[in-house]
Design an enzyme around this catalytic site. Structure first.
Site, short mmCIF file in Angstrom:
data_model
loop_
_atom_site.label_atom_id
_atom_site.label_comp_id
_atom_site.label_asym_id
_atom_site.label_seq_id
_atom_site.Cartn_x
_atom_site.Cartn_y
_atom_site.Cartn_z
N GLU A 163 32.06 42.16 46.92
CA GLU A 163 32.87 42.29 48.14
C GLU A 163 32.02 42.33 49.41
OE1 GLU A 163 35.76 45.40 47.96
OE2 GLU A 163 36.63 44.67 46.11
N GLU A 344 37.96 42.52 39.40
CA GLU A 344 38.60 43.79 39.73
C GLU A 344 40.07 43.54 39.97
OE1 GLU A 344 37.19 46.27 42.97
OE2 GLU A 344 35.11 45.96 42.32
C1 GCO Z 1 34.85 47.24 45.40
C2 GCO Z 1 35.92 48.19 45.51
C3 GCO Z 1 35.79 49.29 44.50
C4 GCO Z 1 36.92 50.21 44.80
C5 GCO Z 1 38.21 49.57 44.38
C6 GCO Z 1 39.42 50.39 44.69
O1 GCO Z 1 34.22 47.03 46.35
O2 GCO Z 1 34.60 46.65 44.40
O3 GCO Z 1 35.89 48.77 46.76
O4 GCO Z 1 34.52 49.84 44.57
O5 GCO Z 1 36.75 51.40 44.15
O6 GCO Z 1 38.36 48.34 45.03
O7 GCO Z 1 39.59 50.48 46.07
#
Ligand code: GCO
Length: 450
Positions: A163, A344
């Site tokens: 991300e 995710e």
């Molecule tokens: C990421 C996300 C996770 C979070 C999840 C829930 O960057 O991969 O931020 O670390 O915990 O997306 O918000």
């Protein structure tokens, strides 16, 4: 069953959110340790000093994964655990921890998926400018080489960044995440130097890991205007440039999206765009909900609005729009022509332990059912989706929300560190088992991709 025979079912975590042992075994501060030390950053001034204590409890966690029948596990390396100063001397105790984890996964027949960067930059590098310093592309390449040479005999799946749009926008643009900077030039520099670091890392992984399968993990979600006001429609386009395109575009097409080109141009040197657009093997997608965008006075002119009242929401208020997930998968397939791994997807829920000691998280099961069904629709329509990883294995440290949001399919009692698989973990295990049985009626399970 619409998924391919060797479809990968997994779970994802990240180092900072679960490891704990923040100052054991030679680990130095990351930007998140420092950021959380300032009072009032998050409710209750919670930290990730202990988190899920996965650093010590990884054997139990791997055993849990095996019970669930996971094919794969995505984790990240904490850069300040293996290179406490970010560059220079490596920390053998930190490197040895990931040896133990990887070996335990392989012994349990779970494929390790290694992410190089899930937001925990060594503070020592932030002191030198962090992602705003062009030299970071070299530091990141050296860190990648260390990881590649140490684990590349056993790990083949590598992600460069998790991300990048979130940690640059929230960390350098809006000041909501570590290191807490809100500055337009800082944001645009960080975007470009992260892209450059990605390209360098891809080259290093190709050079140092025989048979490497490489990608980056991007958020992509539709950015809908929150209302029918024209200014919200413009804001939605602005956010989409930062959120959806700032990284996938240069990495795939060697150019910034039109909405960003002018802002990033001052930081681009000759040759950079070709260095960024190195061929990768797959597109990693993180997706939870669409965004509903409204005009804002912040430095990108776009803010996150509430979803219209007609949109379905989960118990914690998140929009539940599986069709947006299906459309996102189809869109990625058409634009990028790469195999897709969902790395995710999941939801937080109001989990409570019932009288029988279980966690009946029906809300989460409903979300996961709807979203995996949407994925299967996208696959039926031709999207080349090859794997799905639930976020997350364990209830963990949820960045700015601390421990108040529970995303795990396994409950963690943060006072005792006891793990209790939720009903959703059982549901997921059954889904994986059913898939395996329908793939392979004779029981000859084969985890290889092709
Ligand atoms: C990421 C996300 C996770 C979070 C999840 C829930 O960057 O991969 O931020 O670390 O915990 O997306 O918000």
């Amino acid at each position: 069953m619409t998924t391919r025979p060797n479809f990968v079912w997994g779970a994802s975590t990240s180092a900072f959110q679960i490891e704990g042992a923040a100052h054991l075994g030679g680990r130095a501060d990351s930007i998140w340790d420092v950021y959380l030390r300032a009072p009032g950053r998050i409710k209750g001034n919670e930290t990730a000093e202990v988190a899920c204590d996965h650093y010590h409890r990884y054997p139990e966690d791997v055993a849990l994964m095996r019970t669930l029948g996971l094919n794969a596990y995505r984790f990240s390396i904490a850069w300040p655990r293996v290179l406490p100063q970010g560059h220079g001397a490596a920390n053998e105790a930190g490197l040895a921890f990931y040896d133990r984890l990887i070996d335990a996964l392989l012994a349990a027949e779970i494929e390790p998926w290694l992410c190089l960067y899930h937001w925990d930059l060594p503070q020592a590098l932030e002191a030198l400018g962090g992602w705003q310093n062009r030299d970071i592309a070299g530091w990141f390449a050296d860190y990648t080489a260390l990881v590649a040479r140490r684990y590349g005999d056993r790990v083949k799946r590598f992600a460069t960044f998790n991300e990048p749009c979130v940690f640059t926008l929230f960390g350098y643009g809006l000041g909501w995440h570590a290191p807490g900077i809100a500055d337009k030039a800082a944001l645009h520099r960080a975007i470009h130097y992260v892209n450059l670091s990605h390209g360098r890392a891809v080259d290093v992984l190709r050079r140092d890991v025989v048979g490497a399968s490489i990608g980056a993990i991007h958020n992509r979600q539709p950015c809908y205007p929150a209302t029918d006001r024209p200014e919200d429609a413009k804001a939605a386009l602005r956010l989409a440039a930062y959120w959806n395109d700032a990284f996938p575009f240069p990495q795939a097409f060697a150019c910034y999206p039109p909405g960003l080109q002018d802002a990033v141009a001052p930081f681009i040197e000759p040759g950079d765009m070709a260095d960024i657009a190195r061929p990768v093997d797959w597109f990693g997608l993180n997706h939870y909900s669409p965004h509903y965008v409204k005009a804002d006075t912040n430095l990108i002119g776009a803010g996150f609005g509430p979803a219209p009242a007609t949109v379905r929401r989960s118990a914690i208020g998140w929009p539940v729009v599986p069709d947006a997930f299906r459309d996102t998968l189809t869109d990625i397939h058409q634009r990028f022509h790469l195999p897709i791994y969902v790395l995710e997807n999941g939801t937080a829920a109001n989990d409570v332990i019932d009288a029988a000691g279980g966690i009946p998280d029906e809300d989460r099961i409903g979300y996961l059912k709807a979203y995996t069904a949407a994925m299967e629709q996208a696959i039926a329509a031709g999207a080349d989706v090859r794997g799905y990883f639930v976020w997350s294995l364990l209830d963990n440290f949820e960045w700015g929300a601390g421990y108040s949001q529970r995303f795990g399919i396994v409950y963690v009692d943060h006072a005792t560190q006891r793990r209790i698989p939720k009903a959703s973990a059982r549901w997921y295990a059954e889904k994986i088992a059913a898939h395996r049985a329908s793939d392979d009626p004779a029981g000859r399970h084969n985890r290889a991709e092709e």
